[in-house]
Design a protein around this motif. Structure first.
Motif: not given
Length: 410
Positions: A68-69, A71-72, A129, A200, A204, A348-352
């Motif tokens: 998750g981190r 990926t962001k 995504d 991703f 964005k 923006n916060e989805r992966p985390a």
């Protein structure tokens, strides 16, 4: 970005996702099919038979957080490739440690192998995504259905992989991990090379060029936390029940006098229930809503527990039905819970957020894998299903209550 161009990129992304998921399914089946049997052989007790699944699901928890981190910052391509490759390395470690009866190394290797299983679940988000609005559940369904190919074939190759391991002078149970290691590594390489442009980053770009009013944005933020908690609960409990009962089924079958082939058949049917109906589940969510499908998940898991309780130890047929329903209930829960989380988060916060949710999913699976061995060793497989049934009823009541409150606010 024009709709046609977006659809073209979506199709390209889903082709890569489908191929990687097919391979990921092959890797996934190893830990399910023979992980508990390896532990039973090396540790000499049923009580610890659930430990391997507990360990690799804990490894998947850490992997979910890291993916998750990553990926962001780096996108889906790097994050997912990283997860699969680490999982493949872990699979190789399992082979070596089992052959050398090195228990500490086995635990470390299983922990790393868990990265591959976490990635196999995390890939389900890639297509969402850039999916068109309202089509995220269908995207998750396609990705999960692709896993069916490898996840069903894997357990049924147990005889072939056992012969391969024996020809290499390795313990026959390591054959499944030989298959898993190559599958995870190859899946990681495919994603690294072909998942371009990164979905991703494309999403964005689309979001950046889509306007949203301040009031709309605040409304979304206000409803996020409750929806994420609800979706996460569905995911966590579904995983807990599925891993818990599934883990001890091969050991239960072995106690009934059946061999590895019988376990392979039952697990293959189980995995079919886990992944094969995925596109249908996505369609049901689009038509009836994620909350209703989540409720269906609880009901199906309860039916699985009832049949698992009444099934004789020597009835492969009834155990197969119970395990199919267990997988189907998990499928309903995973896809509906995933869709709820997706709809409740901004891009923006989805992966985390996805990574955090999957951490709890993995931890619940680890707990279920371990505690199931303790329950069966101290009581019986039937008692394990009684407990699973009680938890299923609680889940049904939680979903019903949340859905009722949600309908009142509309």
């Amino acid at each position: 970005m024009e709709i046609k161009e977006r659809q073209k990129l979506y199709k390209k992304t889903m082709i890569v996702v489908v191929i990687s998921q097919m391979l990921g399914g092959l890797g996934l089946s190893a830990g399910i099919t023979v992980g508990a049997l390896i532990a039973k052989d090396l540790l000499g007790t049923d009580q610890m038979a659930g430990l391997p699944i507990a360990i690799f699901t804990l490894g998947s928890a850490l992997a979910a957080f890291l993916i998750g981190r990553v990926t962001k910052v780096k996108g889906r391509r790097v994050g997912l490739s990283f997860g699969y490759i680490i999982g493949g390395i872990g699979g190789i470690g399992v082979i070596y440690s089992t052959a050398s009866a090195n228990i500490p190394l086995l635990f470390i290797s299983l922990f790393l192998y868990g990265s591959g299983t976490a990635t196999n679940l995390f890939v389900r988000y890639a297509g969402t995504d850039i999916a068109l609005p309202g089509k995220s559940a269908q995207s998750v369904g396609i990705a999960m259905m692709a896993t069916t190919f490898g996840a069903i074939i894997g357990p049924n190759l147990s005889s072939t992989t056992s012969k391969l391991a024996d020809s290499l002078n390795l313990p026959i149970l390591t054959g499944q991990f030989i298959l898993a290691s190559f599958a995870f590594l190859f899946a990681g390489i495919i994603l690294l090379i072909f998942l371009k442009p990164d979905p991703f980053f494309v999403a964005k770009y689309i979001e950046k060029h889509t306007t949203i009013s301040v009031n709309e944005e605040q409304s979304v933020i206000q409803t996020n936390k409750k929806a994420i908690l609800f979706g996460g609960t569905v995911l966590v409990v579904s995983q807990l029940l599925m891993i818990g009962v599934m883990t001890m089924t091969p050991v239960h079958i072995q106690h009934g006098g059946h061999g590895l082939s019988a376990s392979g058949i039952v697990i293959a049917v189980h995995v079919a229930g886990m992944y094969l109906p995925s596109m249908l589940t996505g369609t049901l969510i689009e038509k009836f809503g994620a909350n209703r499908v989540a409720l269906l998940s609880g009901i199906t898991l309860l039916l699985a527990a009832i049949i698992g309780f009444v099934a004789p130890v020597n009835s492969i047929f009834l155990l197969s039905i119970a395990l199919f329903l267990l997988g189907l209930g998990w499928n309903f829960g995973l896809i509906s819970g995933t869709d709820i989380v997706i709809q409740a988060t901004n891009l923006n916060e989805r992966p985390a957020t996805q990574g955090k949710v999957d951490i709890f999913v993995a931890i619940s699976g680890a707990f279920g894998g371990y505690i199931s061995g303790v329950i069966v060793d101290s009581s019986s497989f039937g008692m394990l299903n009684v407990i699973a049934g009680i938890i299923s009823i609680i889940l049904i009541l939680v979903i019903w209550n949340f859905s009722r409150k949600l309908s009142k606010t509309k």
